[in-house]
Write an enzyme that holds these catalytic residues in place. Structure first.
Site, short mmCIF file in Angstrom:
data_model
loop_
_atom_site.label_atom_id
_atom_site.label_comp_id
_atom_site.label_asym_id
_atom_site.label_seq_id
_atom_site.Cartn_x
_atom_site.Cartn_y
_atom_site.Cartn_z
N GLY A 8 56.42 22.09 16.46
CA GLY A 8 56.64 20.77 15.87
C GLY A 8 57.83 20.76 14.94
O GLY A 8 57.81 20.14 13.88
N SER A 10 60.72 19.43 15.49
CA SER A 10 61.65 18.34 15.78
C SER A 10 61.78 17.34 14.63
O SER A 10 62.77 16.62 14.54
CB SER A 10 61.19 17.60 17.04
OG SER A 10 59.80 17.34 16.98
N ARG A 11 60.75 17.26 13.78
CA ARG A 11 60.82 16.25 12.69
C ARG A 11 59.85 16.62 11.57
O ARG A 11 59.11 17.60 11.68
CB ARG A 11 60.48 14.85 13.24
CG ARG A 11 59.15 14.77 13.96
CD ARG A 11 59.11 13.52 14.85
NE ARG A 11 57.99 13.59 15.78
CZ ARG A 11 56.81 13.00 15.57
NH1 ARG A 11 56.61 12.31 14.46
NH2 ARG A 11 55.85 13.08 16.46
N ASN A 83 52.85 24.65 13.03
CA ASN A 83 52.98 23.42 12.24
C ASN A 83 52.61 22.16 13.02
O ASN A 83 52.12 21.20 12.43
CB ASN A 83 54.43 23.33 11.72
CG ASN A 83 54.78 21.92 11.29
OD1 ASN A 83 54.42 21.48 10.20
ND2 ASN A 83 55.45 21.16 12.16
N SER A 135 45.62 21.32 6.22
CA SER A 135 45.74 20.10 5.41
C SER A 135 44.71 20.18 4.29
O SER A 135 43.68 20.84 4.43
CB SER A 135 45.42 18.88 6.27
OG SER A 135 45.12 17.75 5.46
N TYR A 148 40.09 15.04 12.48
CA TYR A 148 41.25 15.75 11.89
C TYR A 148 40.79 16.75 10.84
O TYR A 148 41.23 17.90 10.82
CB TYR A 148 42.20 14.71 11.28
CG TYR A 148 43.44 15.27 10.64
CD1 TYR A 148 44.47 15.82 11.41
CD2 TYR A 148 43.62 15.23 9.25
CE1 TYR A 148 45.62 16.32 10.82
CE2 TYR A 148 44.77 15.72 8.65
CZ TYR A 148 45.77 16.27 9.44
OH TYR A 148 46.91 16.76 8.84
N ALA A 150 37.88 18.21 10.52
CA ALA A 150 37.15 19.31 11.16
C ALA A 150 38.13 20.26 11.85
O ALA A 150 37.98 21.50 11.78
CB ALA A 150 36.14 18.76 12.16
N LYS A 152 41.30 20.75 11.06
CA LYS A 152 42.08 21.48 10.06
C LYS A 152 41.22 22.52 9.34
O LYS A 152 41.72 23.57 8.90
CB LYS A 152 42.73 20.50 9.08
CG LYS A 152 43.84 19.66 9.72
CD LYS A 152 44.95 20.54 10.28
CE LYS A 152 46.18 19.76 10.70
NZ LYS A 152 47.26 20.61 11.21
N ILE A 181 52.39 14.12 2.23
CA ILE A 181 53.82 14.45 2.38
C ILE A 181 54.51 13.28 3.09
O ILE A 181 53.94 12.69 4.02
CB ILE A 181 54.00 15.74 3.20
CG1 ILE A 181 53.12 16.90 2.66
CG2 ILE A 181 55.48 16.15 3.25
CD1 ILE A 181 53.44 17.40 1.27
#
Ligand code: NAP
Length: 242
Positions: A8, A10-11, A83, A135, A148, A150, A152, A181
């Site tokens: 990940g 790219s951004r 990431n 996270s 999400y 669970a 993470k 962020i």
């Protein structure tokens, strides 16, 4: 020359990690899924800035074959930064089987696959560093983000267990848990929600991708050579686990 692969890249947070690790002297593999142009532009920018042969490579992390091909093309990887991730905001009662499987396929299975593909070289070298991006919601849970949170939390569990298994091979595994962020992942939240999150953050600001990249740089490099199995919050004090 050591190689760092950033999924990940790219951004968002991933792009900041790529820039930081290139500055630290790594040759960086900028992984992307859909944003080829942004990843290739970033790799070219890093080549120009450092003179090292950084590259951009694609893979849908939800599939094993694509991940294997990514690592075949990348060559030996010394530092792996897991990431890439997707989030989802939904009432738990509205989460479908498909939603649940998609979040886990990318956020958990993707990490599992990338670690497995990176490890043969690291084990052979008896060296390496893996940094997983979880996270703060994986630490404490978030309403309307159960899948999400669970997923993470699973990344945190994977980090701790894998660190124990790989310690004797001198491979370190650590985890960074970002708070709020400023990236496209939060674009849907709206200005009012972002203001409320800023106010709730003891340090009084939203984090920048570079804040997370600095923590990754520390965990990727030799200065953290006695640090493994740790969960590092980069959240402005929003979450302070006991
Ligand atoms: P982002 O801006 O949404 O970027 C997500 C990255 O993941 C992109 O590079 C994307 O690639 C890649 N990706 C998404 N789905 C993929 C898939 N199926 N296969 C391969 N790659 C895929 O996210 P971010 O905010 O930078 O977040 C980065 C990480 O930090 C994530 O793990 C996220 O959960 C975590 N995090 C973020 C925050 C935050 O507030 N932003 C807070 C805590 C944790 P393409 O661009 O090529 O599609």
């Amino acid at each position: 020359m050591k190689t760092a692969l950033v999924t990940g890249g790219s951004r968002g947070i991933g792009a900041a990690i790529c820039r930081r690790l290139a500055r630290d002297g790594f040759r960086v593999v900028v992984h992307y899924n859909r944003n080829r142009e942004r990843a290739e532009t970033l790799a070219a920018e890093l080549c120009k800035a450092t003179g090292l042969p950084h590259i951009a490579l694609p893979a849908e992390l939800a599939g094993r074959a694509a991940v294997e091909e990514l690592f075949r093309l990348a060559g030996p990887v010394d530092v792996l930064v897991n990431n890439a991730g997707i989030a989802q905001q939904k009432l738990f009662t509205d989460v479908t089987e498909e939603d649940w499987r998609r979040v886990f396929a990318v956020d958990v299975d993707g990490v599992f696959r990338c670690c497995q593909c990176a490890l043969p070289h690291m084990i052979h070298e008896k060296a390496g560093s893996i940094v997983n991006i979880s996270s703060m919601w994986g630490q404490v849970g978030a309403s309307c983000e159960v899948a999400y949170s669970a997923a993470k939390a699973a990344v945190i569990g994977l980090t701790k267990a894998l660190a124990q298994e790989l310690g004797p091979s001198h491979i370190r595994v650590n985890c960074v848990c970002p708070g709020v962020i400023d990236t496209e992942m939060n674009a849907a939240l709206g200005a009012d929600t972002m203001d409320a999150l800023r106010e709730e953050t003891p340090l009084g600001r939203i984090g920048a991708p570079e804040d997370v990249a600095a923590a990754v740089s520390f965990l990727a490099g030799e200065e953290s050579s006695f640090v493994t199995g740790q969960i590092l919050g980069v959240n402005g004090g929003f979450v302070i686990p006991g």
